[in-house]
Design an enzyme around this catalytic site. Structure first.
Site, mmCIF file in Angstrom:
data_model
loop_
_atom_site.group_PDB
_atom_site.id
_atom_site.type_symbol
_atom_site.label_atom_id
_atom_site.label_comp_id
_atom_site.label_asym_id
_atom_site.label_seq_id
_atom_site.Cartn_x
_atom_site.Cartn_y
_atom_site.Cartn_z
ATOM 1 N N LYS A 282 23.174 5.624 26.454
ATOM 2 C CA LYS A 282 24.268 6.175 25.583
ATOM 3 C C LYS A 282 24.177 5.350 24.399
ATOM 4 O O LYS A 282 24.657 4.174 24.375
ATOM 5 C CB LYS A 282 25.606 6.179 26.302
ATOM 6 C CG LYS A 282 26.619 6.708 25.662
ATOM 7 C CD LYS A 282 27.745 7.278 26.650
ATOM 8 C CE LYS A 282 28.833 8.063 25.719
ATOM 9 N NZ LYS A 282 29.491 7.984 24.806
ATOM 10 N N SER B 61 31.260 17.004 24.531
ATOM 11 C CA SER B 61 31.559 15.585 24.817
ATOM 12 C C SER B 61 30.981 15.385 26.505
ATOM 13 O O SER B 61 30.429 16.569 27.020
ATOM 14 C CB SER B 61 33.140 15.287 24.487
ATOM 15 O OG SER B 61 33.837 15.962 25.026
ATOM 16 N N LEU B 62 31.352 14.145 26.795
ATOM 17 C CA LEU B 62 30.716 13.882 28.161
ATOM 18 C C LEU B 62 31.908 13.347 28.862
ATOM 19 O O LEU B 62 32.685 12.798 28.563
ATOM 20 C CB LEU B 62 29.615 12.934 28.116
ATOM 21 C CG LEU B 62 28.344 13.471 27.536
ATOM 22 C CD1 LEU B 62 27.474 12.078 27.376
ATOM 23 C CD2 LEU B 62 27.616 14.327 28.475
ATOM 24 N N LYS C 184 29.703 4.430 32.379
ATOM 25 C CA LYS C 184 29.887 3.384 31.413
ATOM 26 C C LYS C 184 29.747 2.082 31.921
ATOM 27 O O LYS C 184 30.274 1.797 33.006
ATOM 28 C CB LYS C 184 31.594 3.900 31.077
ATOM 29 C CG LYS C 184 31.585 4.719 30.096
ATOM 30 C CD LYS C 184 30.978 4.900 28.908
ATOM 31 C CE LYS C 184 31.580 5.426 27.844
ATOM 32 N NZ LYS C 184 32.943 5.306 27.305
ATOM 33 N N CYS D 12 50.635 -25.467 5.270
ATOM 34 C CA CYS D 12 51.432 -26.198 4.289
ATOM 35 C C CYS D 12 52.167 -27.362 4.722
ATOM 36 O O CYS D 12 52.950 -27.917 4.336
ATOM 37 C CB CYS D 12 52.487 -25.186 3.724
ATOM 38 S SG CYS D 12 53.742 -24.643 4.985
ATOM 39 N N CYS E 265 53.363 -26.373 10.155
ATOM 40 C CA CYS E 265 52.535 -25.544 9.837
ATOM 41 C C CYS E 265 51.239 -25.926 9.389
ATOM 42 O O CYS E 265 50.943 -26.784 8.553
ATOM 43 C CB CYS E 265 53.062 -24.481 8.617
ATOM 44 S SG CYS E 265 51.810 -23.384 7.667
ATOM 45 N N CYS F 141 56.148 -20.344 10.284
ATOM 46 C CA CYS F 141 56.370 -21.371 9.521
ATOM 47 C C CYS F 141 57.584 -20.636 8.793
ATOM 48 O O CYS F 141 57.223 -19.429 8.280
ATOM 49 C CB CYS F 141 55.330 -21.456 8.860
ATOM 50 S SG CYS F 141 55.444 -22.180 7.061
ATOM 51 N N GLU G 284 19.120 8.180 30.178
ATOM 52 C CA GLU G 284 18.910 7.580 28.705
ATOM 53 C C GLU G 284 19.965 6.896 28.451
ATOM 54 O O GLU G 284 20.917 6.840 28.946
ATOM 55 C CB GLU G 284 18.631 8.692 27.906
ATOM 56 C CG GLU G 284 18.872 10.241 28.435
ATOM 57 C CD GLU G 284 18.980 11.248 27.483
ATOM 58 O OE1 GLU G 284 19.501 11.293 26.461
ATOM 59 O OE2 GLU G 284 18.285 12.379 27.796
ATOM 60 N N ARG H 15 29.499 15.842 14.088
ATOM 61 C CA ARG H 15 30.124 16.536 15.177
ATOM 62 C C ARG H 15 31.505 17.263 14.660
ATOM 63 O O ARG H 15 31.491 18.246 15.283
ATOM 64 C CB ARG H 15 30.239 15.693 16.234
ATOM 65 C CG ARG H 15 30.836 16.281 17.528
ATOM 66 C CD ARG H 15 30.838 15.483 18.783
ATOM 67 N NE ARG H 15 31.379 15.945 20.015
ATOM 68 C CZ ARG H 15 32.602 16.193 20.077
ATOM 69 N NH1 ARG H 15 33.443 15.629 19.456
ATOM 70 N NH2 ARG H 15 33.246 16.657 21.354
ATOM 71 N N CYS I 287 54.775 -21.120 1.351
ATOM 72 C CA CYS I 287 53.610 -21.462 2.325
ATOM 73 C C CYS I 287 52.308 -20.792 1.567
ATOM 74 O O CYS I 287 52.263 -19.306 1.665
ATOM 75 C CB CYS I 287 53.751 -20.996 3.777
ATOM 76 S SG CYS I 287 52.206 -21.263 4.729
ATOM 77 N N ASP J 250 25.801 4.345 20.806
ATOM 78 C CA ASP J 250 27.121 3.919 20.393
ATOM 79 C C ASP J 250 27.215 4.480 18.952
ATOM 80 O O ASP J 250 27.073 3.277 17.946
ATOM 81 C CB ASP J 250 27.726 2.771 20.607
ATOM 82 C CG ASP J 250 29.342 2.877 20.922
ATOM 83 O OD1 ASP J 250 29.907 3.981 20.730
ATOM 84 O OD2 ASP J 250 29.917 2.024 20.720
ATOM 85 N N TYR K 205 18.471 13.465 21.477
ATOM 86 C CA TYR K 205 18.616 13.723 23.056
ATOM 87 C C TYR K 205 18.880 14.708 23.116
ATOM 88 O O TYR K 205 19.124 15.339 24.548
ATOM 89 C CB TYR K 205 19.653 12.671 23.479
ATOM 90 C CG TYR K 205 20.951 12.688 22.599
ATOM 91 C CD1 TYR K 205 21.942 13.877 22.530
ATOM 92 C CD2 TYR K 205 21.282 11.554 21.974
ATOM 93 C CE1 TYR K 205 23.178 13.788 21.910
ATOM 94 C CE2 TYR K 205 22.569 11.552 21.033
ATOM 95 C CZ TYR K 205 23.402 12.537 21.381
ATOM 96 O OH TYR K 205 24.497 12.826 20.487
ATOM 97 N N GLU L 59 0.898 -1.158 0.111
ATOM 98 C CA GLU L 59 -0.029 0.045 0.004
ATOM 99 C C GLU L 59 0.687 1.330 0.126
ATOM 100 O O GLU L 59 0.454 2.257 -0.614
ATOM 101 C CB GLU L 59 -0.715 -0.192 1.204
ATOM 102 C CG GLU L 59 -2.177 -0.139 1.085
ATOM 103 C CD GLU L 59 -2.995 -0.492 2.155
ATOM 104 O OE1 GLU L 59 -4.022 0.329 2.537
ATOM 105 O OE2 GLU L 59 -2.809 -1.448 3.003
HETATM 106 S S1 IVH Z 1 24.165 14.256 25.554
HETATM 107 C C1 IVH Z 1 26.505 17.816 26.543
HETATM 108 N N1 IVH Z 1 22.968 12.074 25.209
HETATM 109 O O1 IVH Z 1 27.983 10.570 23.539
HETATM 110 C C2 IVH Z 1 25.625 16.624 25.901
HETATM 111 N N2 IVH Z 1 25.083 12.364 24.268
HETATM 112 O O2 IVH Z 1 30.657 11.092 24.760
HETATM 113 C C3 IVH Z 1 26.346 15.594 24.932
HETATM 114 N N3 IVH Z 1 25.787 10.308 22.897
HETATM 115 O O3 IVH Z 1 29.097 13.429 21.609
HETATM 116 C C4 IVH Z 1 25.466 14.831 24.304
HETATM 117 N N4 IVH Z 1 23.999 8.844 23.253
HETATM 118 O O4 IVH Z 1 27.543 11.505 20.580
HETATM 119 C C5 IVH Z 1 23.919 12.547 25.044
HETATM 120 N N5 IVH Z 1 21.749 10.009 25.076
HETATM 121 C C6 IVH Z 1 22.825 10.508 24.845
HETATM 122 C C7 IVH Z 1 23.677 10.137 24.136
HETATM 123 C C8 IVH Z 1 24.769 10.908 23.960
HETATM 124 C C9 IVH Z 1 25.267 9.004 22.658
HETATM 125 C C10 IVH Z 1 27.048 10.552 22.431
HETATM 126 C C11 IVH Z 1 27.327 11.790 21.976
HETATM 127 C C12 IVH Z 1 28.240 12.546 22.471
HETATM 128 C C13 IVH Z 1 29.047 11.542 23.192
HETATM 129 C C14 IVH Z 1 29.740 12.122 24.444
#
Ligand code: IVH
Length: 682
Positions: free
Chosen positions: A119, A85-86, A317, A414, A411, A429, A117, A140, A434, A121, A229, A39
């Site tokens: 993270k 970044s974090l 992590k 061979c 080996c 070897c 939330e 980024r 080989c 990858d 996010y 559809e």
């Molecule tokens: S918040 C200042 N939320 O992790 C806020 N980042 O290590 C930064 N990432 O560059 C982003 N899941 O690419 C946020 N739920 C999430 C995420 C997230 C993955 C990545 C993002 C960031 C990196 C930092």
């Protein structure tokens, strides 16, 4: 055009676009399709027919997701607000410390409200919408400036082309992660391996590799998703908290994190993270942690940013994924230098969403140390990458009568003798014939860091070797399309693609070529070092260890292995054949000091305009490698204007100043002619 379209047709098109986008959202964002694929296709075709008939396309039409032509290079995009970044936490105690810091900075002992939330990858993206329509998407990059990947991101079906709902801002930068599901990742790697291409090491690389493609058709062929996010710069709407933002994102049809909670106090944060950790195995995507953010945007503002990380957020992590399985066998694989590396074959086990059926055991001493035996039950760990490791052996479950693993004396490929030199962990070897070593040498030769022949990976090299079409790497340059067509894996297009890739690889650099030769101890770094110090390949012929040892950073082992290689007449004959008979063209842009002084275009200044048959960057490099200078504006000191199609105003200016205008082809001829005058390379 629009005026000429009858009103009822216009309404019909609007309705089709709206419905198609809605069903796309049901399918890709909510995972709850409401109509059949047939559809959907029928509506899509009707829309396409109307668009063609009336020559009119609505800006959010789903037909505009695909079909953009390949780019020459990515444009740079500066982020209006930097992409941060974090900071990481590896234990719950580190999270508690984070909470203490937050409270201290806010000067309050009260519980803080946080959101939690997963993270994702993948690859961080910024997607800008103006007046509700997707305007631009960028990676980024370094946080301040990324690459324009708009055409590629349009092909990602979970990305809305238009912001829906009551509250549509004037302009907004949406932040999120583009990722690939684990099943799709496995499927993609299987396809790549079968096509003789290098598989991606992990889902993050697969997502990044798919987005950073010059040809949007390649991105479109990959199943990518998005999770939003955050936001960057915004005009015409405001949010009080992360919770409110995520609710709005969902209402506007953006995909949001699979799990989201707002809780008060760090202990509740910890239980929300535990919940995500438990769900981790059932998520369709790879996650390596959870992101904790102060919910209130006002408080976030007060906490601010330290260098490149906000003080209001942290990533917790997870530990690497682990699984338990049984060792079915322990075997050895032979690398290109003859080293025999042991690996374990497992009963296949799913670890963090990826099927694991083998892992390297590194070397024979390691097996001895961990006492791993056939039949053992082992704990296997998979970190970010797909490559797993054996962590420990469960001795209590060892079957009776199992024996220690001994290093093979023959080996496995061979049957020749295996030697282990004093003080070395490697078993080797020593046979020159080989087949495993030869195959590995060819794979290395064609690999990305080497001659970079796309489509000539493991599977195809094995096939070509088995069929006797390539016995040594120079035979690659003798392959003909008709020969490929006789093989089971090749059709007309794939055979042509491989032949073209081989042809392209002939034009290479000295650094790549030296690396590709696979001389023991000469990795990419050593190859580059040599290229910086030796003008051309010939200068390395009969090189002595003393000369090599004079080069800073050049180790004794590399020097001795190089001398052995370059003092062997057979090797030099082979190099001559490759350059003289097989047509390899080896340039050396790395040669540092003399660069530009000796090239065929030395002393000449070029300006490029219009579209070139090759990527602009490549043309610039070609000129610079040849000793010329590239300038961006035409002036009295310009020697040549290289003009392509649609040349623009530079052409008129050049004519006015009497600057010679040449085509790309004439540029090649010029370089060639000047080279004939002063043979520099070969
Ligand atoms: S918040 C200042 N939320 O992790 C806020 N980042 O290590 C930064 N990432 O560059 C982003 N899941 O690419 C946020 N739920 C999430 C995420 C997230 C993955 C990545 C993002 C960031 C990196 C930092």
């Amino acid at each position: 055009m629009t005026d000429k379209i009858p009103q009822d047709i216009k309404t019909e098109m609007e309705k089709l676009v709206q419905e198609l986008n809605y069903h796309n959202y049901r399918y890709y964002v909510l995972d709850e399709p409401a109509i059949s694929d047939a559809e959907y296709d029928r509506m899509y075709r009707s829309l396409k027919e109307l668009e063609e008939k009336y020559n009119h396309i609505l800006p959010d039409s789903p037909t505009q997701r695909v079909g953009a032509p390949p780019l020459e290079k990515f444009r740079k995009v500066r982020h209006a607000e930097p992409m941060l970044s974090l900071d990481n936490a590896f234990s719950f105690d580190e999270l508690r410390e984070f909470d203490k810091r937050v409270k201290k900075l806010l000067g309050s002992g009260k519980d803080v409200e946080y959101t939690v939330e997963p993270k994702y990858d993948g690859l961080a993206m910024e997607i800008t919408y103006r007046k509700g329509l997707l305007l631009r998407a960028s990676t980024r990059g370094d946080g301040a400036e990324g690459e324009d990947v708009t055409h590629n991101i349009r092909t990602v079906k979970a990305v809305p082309l238009k912001i829906e709902g009551e509250r549509v801002p004037e302009e907004i930068d949406i932040r999120g992660e583009v990722y690939i599901d684990l099943d799709d990742f496995e499927r993609l790697n299987k396809q790549r391996t079968e096509a003789g291409e290098q598989p991606f090491a992990n889902p993050r690389n697969a997502a990044a590799g798919s987005v950073r493609q010059l040809d949007p058709a390649v991105t479109a062929s990959r199943r990518l998703y998005l999770a939003c996010y955050g936001i960057g710069s915004v005009k015409g709407i405001s949010f009080r908290s992360q919770e409110e933002l995520v609710a709005w994102l969902a209402e506007a049809r953006f995909p949001t994190p699979a799990t989201f909670s707002a809780v008060s106090g760090i202990e509740k944060v910890i239980s929300a993270i535990t919940d995500i950790a438990e769900k981790r195995g059932s998520y369709t995507f790879e996650t390596d942690g959870a992101v904790v953010k102060v919910n209130d945007f006002g408080l976030q503002q007060r906490l601010g940013v330290k260098t490149r990380e906000p003080r209001w957020a942290i990533a917790y992590k997870f530990r690497a994924h682990q699984g338990v399985t049984r060792v079915l066998d322990i075997q050895g694989s032979v690398g290109r230098t003859g080293v025999i590396t042991p690996f374990a074959v497992f009963e296949p086990v799913r670890i963090g969403g990826v099927t694991v059926s083998r892992s390297t055991l590194h070397n024979w001493d390691e097996i001895e140390r961990k006492d791993i035996r056939k039949g053992d039950t082992v704990v296997v760990e998979r970190a970010g990458d797909v490559i797993p490791h054996v962590i420990s052996v469960d001795q209590s479950r060892r079957p009776g009568g199992s024996a220690k693993v001994v290093m093979p004396d023959k080996c496995p490929a061979c049957g020749s003798r295996v030697v282990r030199e004093e003080g070395e962990v490697a078993a080797r070897c020593v046979s020159l014939h080989c087949p495993a070593q030869v195959v590995e040498k060819i794979i290395h030769f064609a690999s990305r860091g080497g001659m970079d022949i796309e489509g000539l990976g493991e599977k195809n090299v094995e096939l070509l070797y088995l069929r006797g079409l390539i016995k040594h790497f120079e035979d690659i340059y003798r392959l003909r399309k008709e020969q490929l067509l006789e093989l089971p894996r090749f059709a007309d297009k794939s055979a042509q693609n491989l032949i073209s890739a081989i042809e392209r690889s002939k034009h290479t650099t000295l650094a790549r070529f030296l690396f590709a030769l696979g001389i023991i101890h000469v990795g990419e770094f050593a190859a580059r070092l040599l290229a910086r110090n030796f003008e051309n390949l010939k200068r390395l012929y009969h090189v002595s260890p003393e000369v090599l040892m004079n080069i800073r950073q050049m180790g004794e082992k590399i020097a001795s292995s190089l001398t052995t290689f370059f003092n062997d007449k057979k090797n030099l004959d082979l190099l001559d054949v490759m350059v003289r008979e097989l047509g390899l063209r080896i340039e050396n842009p790395d040669y540092a000091q003399k660069k530009g002084e000796k090239g065929p275009l030395r002393g000449l200044t070029f300006v490029i305009t219009g579209s070139m048959p090759r990527p602009r960057k490549e043309v610039e490099e070609l000129i610079e490698e040849s000793g010329g200078h590239v300038s961006s504006a035409v002036s009295g000191s310009t020697d040549y204007l290289v003009a392509g199609e649609d040349p623009g105003s530079k052409l008129a200016k050049a004519k006015g100043l009497g600057v010679k205008t040449i085509s790309y082809d004439s540029l090649l001829k010029l370089i060639h002619a000047k080279k004939e005058e002063h043979p520099r390379l070969f």
